[in-house]
Design an enzyme around this catalytic site. Sequence first.
Site, mmCIF file in Angstrom:
data_model
loop_
_atom_site.group_PDB
_atom_site.id
_atom_site.type_symbol
_atom_site.label_atom_id
_atom_site.label_comp_id
_atom_site.label_asym_id
_atom_site.label_seq_id
_atom_site.Cartn_x
_atom_site.Cartn_y
_atom_site.Cartn_z
ATOM 1 N N MET A 1 57.964 3.546 51.603
ATOM 2 C CA MET A 1 58.232 4.669 50.712
ATOM 3 C C MET A 1 59.453 4.274 49.889
ATOM 4 O O MET A 1 60.557 4.152 50.427
ATOM 5 C CB MET A 1 58.505 5.928 51.541
ATOM 6 C CG MET A 1 58.862 7.148 50.749
ATOM 7 S SD MET A 1 58.851 8.673 51.747
ATOM 8 C CE MET A 1 60.054 8.295 53.027
ATOM 9 N N HIS B 1 69.231 9.635 56.690
ATOM 10 C CA HIS B 1 68.006 9.292 55.955
ATOM 11 C C HIS B 1 66.958 10.405 56.016
ATOM 12 O O HIS B 1 66.982 11.268 56.872
ATOM 13 C CB HIS B 1 67.442 7.928 56.364
ATOM 14 C CG HIS B 1 66.978 7.774 57.766
ATOM 15 N ND1 HIS B 1 66.552 6.573 58.266
ATOM 16 C CD2 HIS B 1 66.863 8.654 58.792
ATOM 17 C CE1 HIS B 1 66.195 6.708 59.518
ATOM 18 N NE2 HIS B 1 66.363 7.959 59.856
ATOM 19 N N GLU B 2 66.058 10.349 55.015
ATOM 20 C CA GLU B 2 65.071 11.405 54.736
ATOM 21 C C GLU B 2 65.737 12.743 54.415
ATOM 22 O O GLU B 2 65.253 13.799 54.782
ATOM 23 C CB GLU B 2 64.080 11.565 55.902
ATOM 24 C CG GLU B 2 63.272 10.332 56.201
ATOM 25 C CD GLU B 2 62.532 9.790 54.992
ATOM 26 O OE1 GLU B 2 62.233 10.577 54.080
ATOM 27 O OE2 GLU B 2 62.276 8.576 54.950
ATOM 28 N N GLY B 3 66.843 12.661 53.699
ATOM 29 C CA GLY B 3 67.561 13.863 53.287
ATOM 30 C C GLY B 3 68.712 14.149 54.226
ATOM 31 O O GLY B 3 68.522 14.305 55.434
ATOM 32 N N HIS C 1 69.157 19.495 53.643
ATOM 33 C CA HIS C 1 68.235 20.342 54.407
ATOM 34 C C HIS C 1 68.781 21.755 54.594
ATOM 35 O O HIS C 1 67.999 22.710 54.712
ATOM 36 C CB HIS C 1 67.911 19.679 55.741
ATOM 37 C CG HIS C 1 66.990 18.512 55.596
ATOM 38 N ND1 HIS C 1 65.655 18.647 55.288
ATOM 39 C CD2 HIS C 1 67.216 17.173 55.659
ATOM 40 C CE1 HIS C 1 65.092 17.460 55.190
ATOM 41 N NE2 HIS C 1 66.030 16.546 55.412
#
Length: 591
Positions: free
Chosen positions: A159, A434-436, A441
């Site tokens: 990704m 990671h991933e936000g 969030h």
Amino acid sequence: MFYSKRDLHFQLFENIDALSLTSFDYFKDHNRETFEMVLDAADQIGMTSLRPLLTEMDRQEPQLVDGKILVHEGMKKIYRQYGEDGWINACFSYEEGGQQLPNTIQSAVGFIWQAANYSASVYPFLTSGAANLIRTFGSKELIERFTPNLYNAKWQGTMALTEPDAGSSLSDLSTTAYPTEIEGIYKIKGQKIYISCGDHDACENVIHLMLARIKGAPAGVKGISMFVVPQKRTETGASNDVLTEGLYHKMGYKGAPIAHLMIGSNDGCEGFLVGEPHKGLPYMFQMMNEARIGVGMNAAAIGTAAYNSALAYAKERPQGRKINEKDPSKPQVPIIEHADVKRMLLFQKSIVEGSLSLLLYCAKLGDLVHVAEGQEKEDAVLLLDLLTPIAKSYPSEMCCLTTSAAVQVLGGAGYTTDFPVEQYYREARIHPIHEGTTGIHGLDLLGRKVLMQDGRAIRIFAEKIMQIIVEAKVESSLLPFAEKLEKYLQRAQQTSGHLFAKVGKNPEEFLADATLYLEYLSILTIAWQWLHQGFVSRKALDSGTPEKDFYQGKIMCMRYFFEYELVKMDGLGKRLVSGDIVTVEMRGEWF
């Protein structure tokens, strides 16, 4: 042991009732026997292939040599095994060569591997996510061209989002796609950073699912498209002008390479448009949301491995005597007999097992989104959306603390490389990033998720909590816990209402403490999960189960969470309703 097989089976078959999924046609060929066979196979891979390389992959990290990232030699066999045994497409349909396995069970498989060796576990799940995007949104031609070799692990999937000036702010990404004479094929030019498994020698090719902006596209997120960008041309094996510019060296998670890629430096990179132009971000969110639940599971798995190391050490390490024992001639006791050590172990156990409960519950919601219909499906969609930032962020943040507690249990030994807890401590730290990030969030939860459809998602959330409260009140021993959770649920509703009143008036003030609101609602969520585990455990004990120690341990852990963790909502709630907006009023020049 790096995880508890008994607890994993409890979570799946007693706590969230994964077997109920087999009532749907898509999963009807499965039963408990097939689920346990899958878990046992995953356990074998974890024990024999992944775990033995845990320390080696940490200390012999990847190297960039002549433009190619070289990973641990053992990773080549492991990655090949993922493909040959059918793990990468296990959840996909029979027609695609998959096993129609519930994501709930596949998530449990991931948990086992992540606890065994986090670095080695990430390769197949990145590939599965990339393949899923292609099969969901790509043309028949793209599916036939790219997915078979992703499924069999000849190729790695990634990704590719982040750029030097566009991390969480994807609207600012600048990688550009230029149309060619061939419809659907574009010349790609730009760079991407922090790309997990973005290049390595354990596969033949790397297939990037890449976000880019078609030349002339609208500004912001509405102008982002998605492309399949192979590292090598699939027809010839020649370079596709995707060059590895750098390799990041990290504090943990060292066995999986993180690459800096230059794309189209020589104007020779071809990318294939996925789906429609300008819809790349919604497409990518499918993989991102899957990955966010996965990040929470990664954190819980690492926290679990650290907890089990600390528990084993505490049972064996003699040190000191009971507080009321004054005779120095008496033998020392194992440190697990000291109240403060038990406190640290209870803290770890309550966080990792509470998090695992939530994460598998979310995985089951994901399965229901796929196979259910009508109201059940609609409720599952909304509840999963609401819980995703919690399931990603709470385990990520808290397992930084639980792995620290594991180091503390071992004392000086925990600070050495002779024991794996120092590695777990380092590896846990990536997950709040990671991933936000956690801050992102928090904004997502308070700014979007609790407000969507006029608050319907959070109403479903409250109904689910009340359901277990009502059930638990029937059990006299659980009544105090049910009443306590009900009190905190009511407070959370009042606090949320106070914040919602600010919507549209002052957005900066409304969202200033979004991260604290995320923590606040997360604690309530895990308390809900623990009351459910306590309820299931109480019924087992009342039935005369021979496993009294296991279930009593669950009851005690529920008690601990309610006594030590749930009460933290008091201070957070007070802050959330305060009118002092110090973080908004503070100026940069005053630091």
